[in-house]
Motif scaffolding. Structure first.
Motif, PDB file in Angstrom:
ATOM      1  N   PHE A 195       0.781  -1.234  -0.029  1.00 44.12           N
ATOM      2  CA  PHE A 195       0.006   0.043  -0.142  1.00 44.12           C
ATOM      3  C   PHE A 195       0.897   1.200  -0.118  1.00 44.12           C
ATOM      4  O   PHE A 195       1.908   1.343   0.641  1.00 44.12           O
ATOM      5  CB  PHE A 195      -0.896  -0.012   1.222  1.00 44.12           C
ATOM      6  N   ALA A 196       0.259   2.201  -0.672  1.00 45.39           N
ATOM      7  CA  ALA A 196       1.089   3.412  -0.803  1.00 45.39           C
ATOM      8  C   ALA A 196       0.155   4.640  -0.999  1.00 45.39           C
ATOM      9  O   ALA A 196      -0.764   4.588  -1.541  1.00 45.39           O
ATOM     10  CB  ALA A 196       2.205   3.469  -1.832  1.00 45.39           C
ATOM     11  N   ILE A 197       0.409   5.605  -0.422  1.00 43.22           N
ATOM     12  CA  ILE A 197      -0.203   7.035  -0.572  1.00 43.22           C
ATOM     13  C   ILE A 197       0.544   8.170  -0.846  1.00 43.22           C
ATOM     14  O   ILE A 197       1.695   8.146   0.123  1.00 43.22           O
ATOM     15  CB  ILE A 197      -1.086   7.332   0.623  1.00 43.22           C
ATOM     16  N   HIS A 198       0.377   9.121  -1.568  1.00 43.33           N
ATOM     17  CA  HIS A 198       1.078  10.406  -1.844  1.00 43.33           C
ATOM     18  C   HIS A 198       0.547  11.570  -2.453  1.00 43.33           C
ATOM     19  O   HIS A 198      -0.720  11.218  -2.929  1.00 43.33           O
ATOM     20  CB  HIS A 198       2.145   9.809  -2.753  1.00 43.33           C
ATOM     21  N   SER A 199       1.110  12.628  -2.610  1.00 45.31           N
ATOM     22  CA  SER A 199       0.498  13.838  -3.126  1.00 45.31           C
ATOM     23  C   SER A 199       1.628  14.198  -4.306  1.00 45.31           C
ATOM     24  O   SER A 199       1.385  15.588  -4.369  1.00 45.31           O
ATOM     25  CB  SER A 199       0.124  14.832  -2.194  1.00 45.31           C
ATOM     26  N   ASP A 224       5.517  20.406 -10.512  1.00 45.67           N
ATOM     27  CA  ASP A 224       4.797  19.214  -9.495  1.00 45.67           C
ATOM     28  C   ASP A 224       5.948  18.898  -8.645  1.00 45.67           C
ATOM     29  O   ASP A 224       7.142  19.288  -8.615  1.00 45.67           O
ATOM     30  CB  ASP A 224       4.124  18.194 -10.336  1.00 45.67           C
ATOM     31  N   PHE A 225       5.627  17.503  -8.203  1.00 40.13           N
ATOM     32  CA  PHE A 225       6.648  17.194  -7.102  1.00 40.13           C
ATOM     33  C   PHE A 225       7.205  15.782  -7.013  1.00 40.13           C
ATOM     34  O   PHE A 225       7.406  15.115  -6.250  1.00 40.13           O
ATOM     35  CB  PHE A 225       5.856  17.362  -5.645  1.00 40.13           C
ATOM     36  N   PHE A 226       7.484  15.483  -8.604  1.00 43.18           N
ATOM     37  CA  PHE A 226       8.101  14.306  -8.900  1.00 43.18           C
ATOM     38  C   PHE A 226       9.717  14.464  -8.977  1.00 43.18           C
ATOM     39  O   PHE A 226      10.062  13.241  -9.843  1.00 43.18           O
ATOM     40  CB  PHE A 226       7.473  13.752 -10.127  1.00 43.18           C
ATOM     41  N   GLY A 227      10.007  15.273  -8.359  1.00 47.93           N
ATOM     42  CA  GLY A 227      11.648  15.370  -8.414  1.00 47.93           C
ATOM     43  C   GLY A 227      12.394  14.334  -7.417  1.00 47.93           C
ATOM     44  O   GLY A 227      11.688  13.653  -6.748  1.00 47.93           O
ATOM     45  N   THR A 233      10.548  10.021   4.112  1.00 52.99           N
ATOM     46  CA  THR A 233      10.298  11.015   4.812  1.00 52.99           C
ATOM     47  C   THR A 233       9.386  12.160   3.961  1.00 52.99           C
ATOM     48  O   THR A 233       8.926  12.976   4.279  1.00 52.99           O
ATOM     49  CB  THR A 233      11.583  11.654   5.133  1.00 52.99           C
ATOM     50  N   ASN A 234       9.103  11.415   2.430  1.00 51.28           N
ATOM     51  CA  ASN A 234       8.329  12.464   1.710  1.00 51.28           C
ATOM     52  C   ASN A 234       8.582  13.781   1.457  1.00 51.28           C
ATOM     53  O   ASN A 234       7.866  14.787   1.384  1.00 51.28           O
ATOM     54  CB  ASN A 234       6.760  12.401   2.368  1.00 51.28           C
TER      55      ASN A 234
END
Length: 498
Positions: A195-199, A224-227, A233-234
């Motif tokens: 399971f994974a959750i992200h923004s 965006d934040f795909f760097g 630690t997100n």
């Protein structure tokens, strides 16, 4: 004692009766005359003051009348502008009742006027003339703000997106479903769920546009934040998605590749979408004719970024840019688009010219139901451009052989997607896709050779700008040496646009 005889108005006393008192009468008349003469300057001064007061009042009333007439003229100009705006936009003004003063001999009677006759728009987003001294005004394009003192407008957009996925046979901590990461049968990761959750798909963009004598001038930047970052630690880095500028028919910078058809990408919860859909954003320079989302054509050069494997003693390089051309035909039933690309795969001593074609399109309302229903499709054939597909990051565009020669990876892919609107707020998209790579000699035996993906979802938009959805997909793969693998994913998405 002498008796005083009162003066009688309009009486003529006889000489005999008045004679003894003539001196006294003369004294009284003299006193009255002196008093009147003394009071005349004061009376004259009082009269002049009253005249000045009356004159000031008249001037004030004239100024108020002029102000009222000016207001009436401004209101009349506003109505005329709104009527013109209604005629240009074709919007229905409805039947809202508004108050509109009309000029009649300097007066402004308070009349009730039907908005359907005046052109006053009853809409959440106001259209038409704004006061000249307004600091914030509506811009020239949707949801934009006019910049005071200029003819330009800008818009801040983007959204917050949350994705939560559960993998049956995990795909290696992947926030985007990618085929090469699916575990092969019998490997250590086979049978492991995750399971994974992200923004990370949250983004923000800035859009500026202004008309010029050379055509539209536009700049667009999006992040965006795909760097790079730490998935534990997100703390992901900000990543550049788009940074492009337009001036008339010319476009410069990083935007969707001319090989990509962004208008036929099906709506999916998984950002990878159908595996056979090219979605590369690539820096380039383009010459375009026609509206971007209408009948058009264009040519351009793009950044070459091929990924070559094989002999590590030989360096892969690109000495010429990728060449791209496309044409799109738009009709009432939808559109079709054909794009072609040529590129160079080069080592120290040899080079190979590769490329391919991409046929895509969209058919409006292919089945009964909502007029929004649509069917999208795409197919590609060629070699050497695997990196144009986000689902195959890490797969090679070609191989440098021991003798220095270069062989490209062959490509064939196809997908179809049907979107059905159950209601205005509920909709579903069903997709099926396949993708095959013809790897050259010398490729890794465990590299990807082919696979399929099917998916189905349900999206709900309770209000404008907010969407929730669930999706399930099933993936199968096969490697060069014949090994196979399978993985399934259930995914939730929540998107909040601004």
């Amino acid at each position: 004692m002498r008796e005083l005889i009162p003066l009688q108005r309009n009486s003529a006393p006889s000489r005999s009766s008045s004679a003894p008192n003539s001196n006294g009468n003369r004294a009284v008349w003299a006193l009255l005359l002196a008093t009147a003469i003394t009071a005349m300057p004061a009376m004259a001064q009082a009269s002049d003051t009253e005249v000045e007061i009356l004159r000031s009042e008249v001037e004030r009333l004239k100024r108020e009348g002029e102000a009222q007439r000016t207001e009436v003229e401004e209101l009349r100009a506003l109505v005329e502008a709104l009527l013109q705006a209604e005629g240009q936009s074709g919007q229905d003004v409805g039947s809202q009742i508004v108050r509109l003063p009309e000029q009649t001999s300097g007066e402004t009677p308070d009349e009730l006027v039907d908005a359907s006759q005046t052109g006053i728009l009853s809409s959440r987003q106001q259209v038409g003339r704004f006061p000249d001294d307004a600091f914030v005004t509506a811009g020239r394009f949707d949801r934009s703000i006019g910049i005071p003192g200029t003819n330009g407008a800008f818009r801040i957009g983007g959204g917050i997106q949350v994705n939560a996925n559960y993998d049956i046979d995990n795909q290696g901590f992947q926030q985007i479903g990618t085929q090469p990461t699916i575990p092969l049968d019998g490997t250590i990761d086979d049978g492991e769920n995750q399971f994974a959750i992200h923004s990370r798909l949250s983004r923000v963009n800035f859009d500026f546009r202004a008309p010029t004598e050379l055509g539209q001038f536009r700049t667009f930047v999006e992040f965006d934040f795909f760097g790079d970052g730490d998935e534990f630690t997100n703390d992901y880095d900000l990543r550049l998605r788009h940074a492009a500028a337009e001036l008339g028919p010319w476009k410069f910078g990083q935007f969707w590749s001319g090989f990509v058809d962004v208008f036929n990408i099906p709506e999916t919860a998984d950002p990878g979408g159908p595996m056979a859909q090219p979605v590369l954003r690539n820096p380039g320079i383009y010459y375009l004719r026609g509206d971007y989302d209408d009948t058009n054509w264009g040519v351009g050069i793009e950044n070459p970024a091929s990924d070559l494997g094989g002999n590590t003693d030989l360096i892969g390089s690109e000495s010429i840019p990728n060449l791209v051309a496309f044409g799109r035909l738009q009709r009432d039933w939808g559109y079709v688009r054909l794009a072609g690309m040529a590129l160079e795969l080069k080592s120290d001593d040899y080079s190979e010219i590769s490329g391919g074609v991409h046929l895509s399109g969209r058919l409006n309302s292919p089945f009964p139901g909502s007029e929004k229903n649509n069917f999208t499709f795409g197919t590609q054939y060629g070699a050497g451009f695997v990196h144009y597909f986000s689902s195959f990051v890490g797969e090679l565009d070609g191989v440098i052989l021991d003798n220095g020669d270069v062989e490209s990876t062959g490509i064939f892919g196809a997908f179809g997607g049907y979107q059905h609107f159950w209601t205005d707020r509920w909709r579903s998209t069903f997709t099926a896709s396949l993708f095959e790579l013809d790897s050259p000699n010398g490729a890794d035996p465990l590299s990807y050779a082919g696979g399929e993906r099917i998916s189905a979802n349900l999206f709900y938009s309770p209000i404008d700008g907010v969407t929730f959805g669930f999706e399930g997909n099933i993936n199968t793969i096969e490697t060069v040496d014949g090994s196979e693998g399978e993985s399934s994913r259930v995914e939730f998405v929540g998107r909040f646009d601004f």
